[in-house]
Design an enzyme around this catalytic site. Structure first.
Site, PDB file in Angstrom:
ATOM      1  N   GLU A  33       2.813  -6.181  66.926  1.00 32.15           N
ATOM      2  CA  GLU A  33       2.915  -6.746  65.577  1.00 32.15           C
ATOM      3  C   GLU A  33       3.787  -8.002  65.601  1.00 32.15           C
ATOM      4  O   GLU A  33       4.826  -8.023  66.276  1.00 32.15           O
ATOM      5  CB  GLU A  33       3.590  -5.680  64.688  1.00 32.15           C
ATOM      6  N   HIS A  35       6.568 -10.574  65.024  1.00 33.44           N
ATOM      7  CA  HIS A  35       7.982 -10.448  64.655  1.00 33.44           C
ATOM      8  C   HIS A  35       8.607 -11.835  64.562  1.00 33.44           C
ATOM      9  O   HIS A  35       9.671 -12.093  65.162  1.00 33.44           O
ATOM     10  CB  HIS A  35       8.723  -9.579  65.671  1.00 33.44           C
ATOM     11  N   ASP A  44       8.717  -3.518  68.371  1.00 33.88           N
ATOM     12  CA  ASP A  44       8.922  -2.135  67.898  1.00 33.88           C
ATOM     13  C   ASP A  44       8.797  -1.127  69.040  1.00 33.88           C
ATOM     14  O   ASP A  44       9.542  -0.139  69.098  1.00 33.88           O
ATOM     15  CB  ASP A  44       7.912  -1.787  66.793  1.00 33.88           C
ATOM     16  N   HIS A 119       8.458   1.791  64.290  1.00 33.84           N
ATOM     17  CA  HIS A 119       7.602   0.960  63.415  1.00 33.84           C
ATOM     18  C   HIS A 119       7.478   1.661  62.060  1.00 33.84           C
ATOM     19  O   HIS A 119       6.907   2.755  61.958  1.00 33.84           O
ATOM     20  CB  HIS A 119       6.235   0.771  64.084  1.00 33.84           C
ATOM     21  N   GLU A 121       5.694   1.506  59.411  1.00 31.88           N
ATOM     22  CA  GLU A 121       4.423   1.966  58.847  1.00 31.88           C
ATOM     23  C   GLU A 121       3.858   3.206  59.536  1.00 31.88           C
ATOM     24  O   GLU A 121       2.903   3.809  59.049  1.00 31.88           O
ATOM     25  CB  GLU A 121       3.380   0.841  58.908  1.00 31.88           C
ATOM     26  N   HIS A 174      12.586  -6.653  58.826  1.00 31.57           N
ATOM     27  CA  HIS A 174      11.556  -6.877  59.842  1.00 31.57           C
ATOM     28  C   HIS A 174      11.823  -8.210  60.537  1.00 31.57           C
ATOM     29  O   HIS A 174      11.878  -9.238  59.885  1.00 31.57           O
ATOM     30  CB  HIS A 174      10.170  -6.883  59.190  1.00 31.57           C
ATOM     31  N   GLU A 179      16.699  -5.866  64.037  1.00 30.04           N
ATOM     32  CA  GLU A 179      15.816  -5.888  65.216  1.00 30.04           C
ATOM     33  C   GLU A 179      16.198  -7.005  66.185  1.00 30.04           C
ATOM     34  O   GLU A 179      16.136  -6.826  67.405  1.00 30.04           O
ATOM     35  CB  GLU A 179      14.352  -6.032  64.787  1.00 30.04           C
TER      36      GLU A 179
END
Ligand code: ZN
Ligand code: MN
Length: 269
Positions: A33, A35, A44, A119, A121, A174, A179
């Protein structure tokens, strides 16, 4: 070769670990994904794997191969599906993958399993996969599974140190300070601090729409600025996460074993 990594063990070594008793197997879960321009697509998965390894070192656990794809990125928590490289699973695929992996591990006698999610989701699809695996194994099975979202272990005290100007909430975190700092600690060569966009936190409507609206999301893919990220903050969080997750895992599985040994499973329900 890392002795903690299941994929690096021979079946003979793995069998020995199971027979020694009390083996705890951790399954890191992530996503592929976007970032932002400063972190890699695999963030992630890289973070859940690194944290799982740190925890496994504390508890003599075994880290199973990472589930490196995740459920679809949502605009309000991951920027959405329109970024090149964001490559996601349908919910049913993720459910079935976790169900199969947990059930297979349990079938061979690994009955203390930690699903360590990196992650946002993924959460309810992992939950469903675990629930189905537990049901597949039946009530006579000793299988116990913990689901961990690692960020839930960050206390107010730690968050106050990492976000002295106020915490924006985990959804907007995010590719931001949390992170980026953890990546700067665990994988400094993969972080491009010079490319961090300095953006104000995004404001989203109180609802979602489908198809997703790319125009809700900044072109950089960053939902709040990572400018304040440092490797020192990453080390602070990594140390805290390792200690507190390891302690929770040990507490949970010792409790399960003790109750099972005293025929007190009813007390768990
Ligand atoms: Zn992420
Ligand atoms: Mn994510």
């Amino acid at each position: 070769m890392h002795p903690l990594m299941m994929g690096s063990l021979s079946w003979v070594e793995y069998q020995q670990r199971l027979q020694d008793g009390n083996a705890i197997v951790l399954i890191p879960c992530g996503a592929l994904e976007q970032h932002g321009p400063h972190l890699p697509l695999g963030t992630d998965a890289l973070l859940s794997t690194a944290i799982a390894q740190s925890v496994a070192e504390q508890i003599s656990g075994i880290v199973a191969p990472t589930v490196s794809y995740g459920y679809k990125s949502q605009p309000k928590s991951g920027g959405g599906q329109h970024f090149p490289g964001t490559t996601s699973l349908d919910g049913n695929s993720l459910i079935q993958m976790i169900r199969d992996v947990v059930r297979e591990l349990a079938r061979q006698g690994a009955d203390q399993i930690v699903v360590l999610n990196g992650h946002y989701e993924n959460q309810w699809f992992l939950t469903e996969g675990i629930e189905l695996a537990v049901r597949d194994m039946g009530s006579a099975s000793k299988l116990r599974v913990m689901r961990v979202e690692y960020w839930e272990f960050l206390t107010e005290n730690i968050l106050a140190q990492v976000f002295p100007d106020g915490f924006p909430g985990f959804a907007l975190e995010h590719a931001a300070v949390m992170e980026t700092s953890l990546m700067a600690h665990y994988h400094p060569k993969l972080v491009r601090l010079d490319l961090i966009p300095d953006v104000p936190p995004v404001e989203f409507p109180a609802y979602d729409v489908y198809p997703q609206r790319p125009e809700w999301v900044p072109a950089s893919g960053v939902l709040s600025s990572a400018k304040a990220a440092t490797a020192e903050k990453g080390a602070l969080m990594a140390d805290h996460l390792t200690r507190t997750i390891a302690a929770a895992v040990q507490r949970e599985f010792q409790l399960s074993s003790a109750l099972a040994a005293s025929n007190g499973m009813a007390a768990l329900r």
